[in-house]
Design a protein around this motif. Structure first.
Motif, PDB file in Angstrom:
ATOM      1  N   ILE A 335       8.743 -27.523 -40.993  1.00  0.00           N
ATOM      2  CA  ILE A 335       8.946 -26.922 -39.681  1.00  0.00           C
ATOM      3  C   ILE A 335       7.629 -26.280 -39.248  1.00  0.00           C
ATOM      4  CG2 ILE A 335      11.424 -26.548 -39.950  1.00  0.00           C
ATOM      5  CD1 ILE A 335      10.890 -23.706 -40.743  1.00  0.00           C
ATOM      6  N   PRO A 336       7.405 -26.105 -37.940  1.00  0.00           N
ATOM      7  CA  PRO A 336       6.129 -25.537 -37.485  1.00  0.00           C
ATOM      8  C   PRO A 336       5.843 -24.181 -38.114  1.00  0.00           C
ATOM      9  CG  PRO A 336       7.369 -26.422 -35.635  1.00  0.00           C
ATOM     10  CD  PRO A 336       8.288 -26.461 -36.816  1.00  0.00           C
ATOM     11  N   ILE A 337       4.571 -23.969 -38.434  1.00  0.00           N
ATOM     12  CA  ILE A 337       4.113 -22.705 -39.009  1.00  0.00           C
ATOM     13  C   ILE A 337       3.354 -21.953 -37.924  1.00  0.00           C
ATOM     14  CG2 ILE A 337       2.755 -21.615 -40.833  1.00  0.00           C
ATOM     15  CD1 ILE A 337       3.141 -24.194 -42.478  1.00  0.00           C
ATOM     16  N   LYS A 338       3.969 -20.937 -37.409  1.00  0.00           N
ATOM     17  CA  LYS A 338       3.360 -20.190 -36.316  1.00  0.00           C
ATOM     18  C   LYS A 338       2.376 -19.154 -36.869  1.00  0.00           C
ATOM     19  CE  LYS A 338       7.441 -20.739 -33.362  1.00  0.00           C
ATOM     20  NZ  LYS A 338       8.518 -20.054 -32.595  1.00  0.00           N
ATOM     21  N   GLY A 339       1.243 -19.003 -36.174  1.00  0.00           N
ATOM     22  CA  GLY A 339       0.289 -17.966 -36.541  1.00  0.00           C
ATOM     23  C   GLY A 339      -0.701 -18.351 -37.614  1.00  0.00           C
ATOM     24  N   ASP A 340      -0.610 -19.594 -38.126  1.00  0.00           N
ATOM     25  CA  ASP A 340      -1.543 -20.050 -39.158  1.00  0.00           C
ATOM     26  C   ASP A 340      -1.859 -21.511 -38.869  1.00  0.00           C
ATOM     27  OD1 ASP A 340      -2.934 -20.857 -41.434  1.00  0.00           O
ATOM     28  OD2 ASP A 340      -1.750 -19.597 -42.785  1.00  0.00           O
ATOM     29  N   GLN A 341      -2.863 -21.740 -38.041  1.00  0.00           N
ATOM     30  CA  GLN A 341      -3.167 -23.093 -37.589  1.00  0.00           C
ATOM     31  C   GLN A 341      -3.532 -24.015 -38.737  1.00  0.00           C
ATOM     32  OE1 GLN A 341      -2.714 -24.043 -34.328  1.00  0.00           O
ATOM     33  NE2 GLN A 341      -2.901 -26.095 -35.223  1.00  0.00           N
ATOM     34  N   ALA A 342      -4.288 -23.506 -39.700  1.00  0.00           N
ATOM     35  CA  ALA A 342      -4.697 -24.344 -40.832  1.00  0.00           C
ATOM     36  C   ALA A 342      -3.491 -24.796 -41.641  1.00  0.00           C
ATOM     37  CB  ALA A 342      -5.683 -23.586 -41.714  1.00  0.00           C
ATOM     38  N   ALA A 343      -2.574 -23.870 -41.914  1.00  0.00           N
ATOM     39  CA  ALA A 343      -1.367 -24.221 -42.666  1.00  0.00           C
ATOM     40  C   ALA A 343      -0.499 -25.185 -41.870  1.00  0.00           C
ATOM     41  CB  ALA A 343      -0.589 -22.957 -43.021  1.00  0.00           C
ATOM     42  N   ASN A 344      -0.402 -24.975 -40.557  1.00  0.00           N
ATOM     43  CA  ASN A 344       0.391 -25.866 -39.718  1.00  0.00           C
ATOM     44  C   ASN A 344      -0.209 -27.270 -39.703  1.00  0.00           C
ATOM     45  OD1 ASN A 344       2.685 -26.076 -37.780  1.00  0.00           O
ATOM     46  ND2 ASN A 344       1.049 -26.680 -36.383  1.00  0.00           N
ATOM     47  N   ASP A 345      -1.532 -27.345 -39.582  1.00  0.00           N
ATOM     48  CA  ASP A 345      -2.190 -28.652 -39.591  1.00  0.00           C
ATOM     49  C   ASP A 345      -1.961 -29.374 -40.917  1.00  0.00           C
ATOM     50  OD1 ASP A 345      -3.129 -28.142 -37.058  1.00  0.00           O
ATOM     51  OD2 ASP A 345      -5.171 -27.604 -37.695  1.00  0.00           O
ATOM     52  N   ALA A 346      -2.001 -28.628 -42.013  1.00  0.00           N
ATOM     53  CA  ALA A 346      -1.772 -29.233 -43.331  1.00  0.00           C
ATOM     54  C   ALA A 346      -0.343 -29.756 -43.448  1.00  0.00           C
ATOM     55  CB  ALA A 346      -2.067 -28.218 -44.431  1.00  0.00           C
ATOM     56  N   ALA A 347       0.613 -29.002 -42.920  1.00  0.00           N
ATOM     57  CA  ALA A 347       2.011 -29.435 -42.960  1.00  0.00           C
ATOM     58  C   ALA A 347       2.209 -30.700 -42.139  1.00  0.00           C
ATOM     59  CB  ALA A 347       2.910 -28.317 -42.450  1.00  0.00           C
ATOM     60  N   LEU A 348       1.618 -30.747 -40.954  1.00  0.00           N
ATOM     61  CA  LEU A 348       1.753 -31.938 -40.107  1.00  0.00           C
ATOM     62  C   LEU A 348       1.061 -33.143 -40.734  1.00  0.00           C
ATOM     63  CD1 LEU A 348       1.304 -30.486 -36.508  1.00  0.00           C
ATOM     64  CD2 LEU A 348       3.410 -30.940 -37.778  1.00  0.00           C
ATOM     65  N   ALA A 349      -0.029 -32.916 -41.433  1.00  0.00           N
ATOM     66  CA  ALA A 349      -0.703 -34.014 -42.123  1.00  0.00           C
ATOM     67  C   ALA A 349       0.202 -34.618 -43.195  1.00  0.00           C
ATOM     68  CB  ALA A 349      -2.011 -33.526 -42.742  1.00  0.00           C
ATOM     69  N   LYS A 350       0.967 -33.775 -43.886  1.00  0.00           N
ATOM     70  CA  LYS A 350       1.917 -34.279 -44.887  1.00  0.00           C
ATOM     71  C   LYS A 350       3.001 -35.119 -44.225  1.00  0.00           C
ATOM     72  CE  LYS A 350       1.399 -30.564 -48.295  1.00  0.00           C
ATOM     73  NZ  LYS A 350       2.089 -29.450 -49.013  1.00  0.00           N
ATOM     74  N   VAL A 351       3.461 -34.677 -43.061  1.00  0.00           N
ATOM     75  CA  VAL A 351       4.482 -35.441 -42.342  1.00  0.00           C
ATOM     76  C   VAL A 351       3.927 -36.804 -41.944  1.00  0.00           C
ATOM     77  CG1 VAL A 351       5.923 -35.535 -40.276  1.00  0.00           C
ATOM     78  CG2 VAL A 351       5.645 -33.371 -41.501  1.00  0.00           C
ATOM     79  N   ARG A 352       2.716 -36.829 -41.387  1.00  0.00           N
ATOM     80  CA  ARG A 352       2.127 -38.106 -40.966  1.00  0.00           C
ATOM     81  C   ARG A 352       1.957 -39.056 -42.150  1.00  0.00           C
ATOM     82  NH1 ARG A 352      -1.289 -34.420 -38.174  1.00  0.00           N
ATOM     83  NH2 ARG A 352      -0.741 -34.298 -35.939  1.00  0.00           N
ATOM     84  N   ALA A 353       1.492 -38.535 -43.271  1.00  0.00           N
ATOM     85  CA  ALA A 353       1.300 -39.381 -44.453  1.00  0.00           C
ATOM     86  C   ALA A 353       2.623 -39.956 -44.935  1.00  0.00           C
ATOM     87  CB  ALA A 353       0.619 -38.576 -45.563  1.00  0.00           C
ATOM     88  N   ASP A 354       3.660 -39.140 -44.918  1.00  0.00           N
ATOM     89  CA  ASP A 354       4.986 -39.588 -45.349  1.00  0.00           C
ATOM     90  C   ASP A 354       5.511 -40.675 -44.420  1.00  0.00           C
ATOM     91  OD1 ASP A 354       7.375 -39.367 -47.006  1.00  0.00           O
ATOM     92  OD2 ASP A 354       8.313 -38.438 -45.265  1.00  0.00           O
ATOM     93  N   LYS A 355       5.366 -40.484 -43.114  1.00  0.00           N
ATOM     94  CA  LYS A 355       5.872 -41.464 -42.158  1.00  0.00           C
ATOM     95  C   LYS A 355       5.041 -42.747 -42.175  1.00  0.00           C
ATOM     96  CE  LYS A 355       8.887 -38.469 -41.472  1.00  0.00           C
ATOM     97  NZ  LYS A 355      10.052 -38.566 -42.382  1.00  0.00           N
TER      98      LYS A 355
END
Length: 530
Positions: A335-355
């Motif tokens: 889910i989106p990580i508010k207030g921590d852009q680096a952590a949010n970007d890392a989470a979205l990168a994991k989603v993209r890799a999985d998909k």
């Protein structure tokens, strides 16, 4: 919720009723229909649940799951499922969530192709939650669902909403508020029956089903019972035969050995299979609970790239496409990580890799748990799947053996991983007991499946003995008891969901963890405490 009881002799059914708005759902005609569904299915359901227990007893005694010898002709035969409706031809992104009013509106508006409205793993099955969900879905089907927040923000469904697919509860879950001839009904039949009674005609007239996701199946006979129930409902409601379509979640280890058979049992109405990855990991743990050589490392290390999960997903794609059914990928729980852009970007990168892994493997679509991830997943599938689906990708290169499906994966159990399991199990159970079945914890959307993984891993690590952390410190009951007490103390006065039920949740987890046998489902004893 304290409500009076109403006795309806026509259905010889008992149901708790009286709450505002429920009388439109719990009509005498609807309850009579539920009574007929129960009498049709209950004897066979009980036989199938007994067969599950017998099968598990054999696994506990040392047997391992395998492909069935008596169904080889089905696996080897040249057959396909019935044509799949136009509304389900493009399923590249599906969003899932509970049958809560605001969630339904946001999911329908999310841009996803499909919304799976969930009465099961992301919903606490309280009487109010289940009946409110029926009202919400009725309003959505009839185009009149809206919601106004306490702050005055208004929500309503826009143009081009997602296609609605409903997941009823699994065959194993009872519904104590409904009984027929003195027997409690199956939660599955209550969810399914009320939904189709009130909505099937409207949906069918629009060529929109009704459509379903079927959870927790373990054998083709369980799929065949669903086929019988749907055929009966179509006849009772004067609907065309086969208009109800079903996608089956392959989320149990026994079912992975019967994918062809499950599609065959539902071949007149099957729309595909789905990699229910989190429940599948839980089922691996539960099915092989007595096999010390099948222990898994901590959850964070059990990714879809490990051999037994890769084999399972590729076998599912090959099986579905051979039978002209869709092969759906698994859930992105981030889910989106508010207030921590680096952590949010890392989470979205994991989603993209999985998909990306899923679409390149041949999946026809995937799941997300949060509206913000729809565009992320869709961009990956749009780039690599320009057509509505990938039925032409037959994956004839795939050769999956029994040993591959059962192979444990290497890895470790860290102190942080152990502690996370205790925390997730406790926090989720407390929230579930408090009426919330979909809980954000550490930037992941946790549901019953992930809580089941957490408590099952702890049970196995403790009961098999000799399991250690990388520094060789033992994992033992004293460590668990201390961690559970520490988390309970910290959460008791916090603002996390379910804080008021932390002590109840801790007592339940302690009992289940210390028990000599790993309990089949956390939600069964938890249901008694609702």
């Amino acid at each position: 919720m304290a409500v009076p009881q109403e006795h309806l002799a026509a259905a010889t059914a008992r149901v708790e009723t009286g709450a505002t708005g429920y009388e439109a759902i719990l009509t005498p005609e609807a309850l009579a229909f539920l009574g007929r569904l129960h009498r049709l299915a209950e004897p066979r359901r009980q036989q199938l649940l007994a067969a599950r227990r017998q099968r598990q007893a054999r696994y506990d005694a040392g047997e391992l799951p395998d492909f069935r010898a008596d169904t080889a002709a089905i696996r080897e035969g040249d057959w396909t499922v019935a044509p799949i409706p136009a509304a389900l031809q493009d399923r590249r992104v599906e969003i899932t969530g509970p049958v809560e009013r605001k969630m339904i509106i946001n999911a329908l508006n999310s841009g996803a192709k499909v919304f799976m409205a969930d009465f099961e793993d992301s919903s606490t099955p309280s009487f109010a939650n289940q009946l409110d969900g029926q009202i919400n879905l009725r309003d959505a089907v009839n185009g009149r669902i809206e919601f106004t927040s306490p702050e005055g923000k208004r929500y309503q469904v826009g143009p081009n909403p997602a296609v609605l697919v409903v997941r009823p509860r699994g065959w194993h879950l009872p519904e104590r508020h409904f009984s027929v001839d003195g027997e409690p009904m199956a939660g599955a039949l209550v969810d399914f029956g009320l939904y189709v009674f009130h909505n099937a005609r409207t949906l069918q007239q629009r060529d929109l089903g009704p459509y379903f996701y079927l959870p927790k199946l373990e054998a083709m006979e369980e799929a065949a019972l669903w086929d019988e129930v749907m055929a009966f409902a179509e006849d009772e409601l004067d609907l065309p035969n086969g208009c109800m379509k079903a996608t089956v979640l392959i989320e149990t280890l026994p079912a992975a050995f019967q994918m062809h058979e499950i599609l065959h049992a539902l071949r007149g109405r099957a729309a595909g299979l789905n990699c229910g990855r989190w429940d599948y990991i839980f089922s691996y743990l539960k099915t092989l609970r007595g096999h010390r050589d099948r222990l898994l490392p901590e959850r964070g290390q059990v990714q879809m790239t490990v051999p037994f999960l890769k084999a399972y997903s590729e076998l599912l794609i090959q099986t579905c496409h051979r039978r002209n059914a869709f092969a759906m990928g698994g859930m992105a729980a981030q889910i989106p990580i508010k207030g921590d852009q680096a952590a949010n970007d890392a989470a979205l990168a994991k989603v993209r890799a999985d998909k990306l892994r899923e679409v390149k493997a041949g999946h026809d679509g995937t799941w997300v748990a949060h509206p913000a991830l729809v565009a992320v997943a869709q961009a990956v599938f749009d780039e690599h799947m320009p057509t509505p689906n990938q039925l032409d990708v037959k994956r004839e290169d795939v050769r999956v053996s029994r040993e591959q499906l059962l192979a444990p994966c290497p890895g470790t159990i860290t102190r942080a991983g152990f502690d996370n399991n205790v925390e997730v199990g406790l926090r989720y159970t407390a929230a579930w007991l408090d009426g919330l079945g979909c809980v954000p914890i550490h930037h992941l959307m946790e549901d019953a499946a992930t809580a089941e993984i957490a408590r099952s891993q702890i049970w196995q690590w403790l009961h098999h003995g000799g399991v250690e952390f990388p520094d060789h410190a033992p994992i033992d009951f004293a460590l668990f008891d201390h961690a559970l007490a520490a988390h309970a103390h910290r959460l008791r006065d916090s603002d996390v969901p379910g804080a008021s039920r932390v002590d109840d949740a801790a007592a339940l987890l302690a009992t289940m963890t210390h028990a000599d046998t790993l309990g089949d489902f956390l939600t069964l004893p938890a249901y008694e405490q609702l």
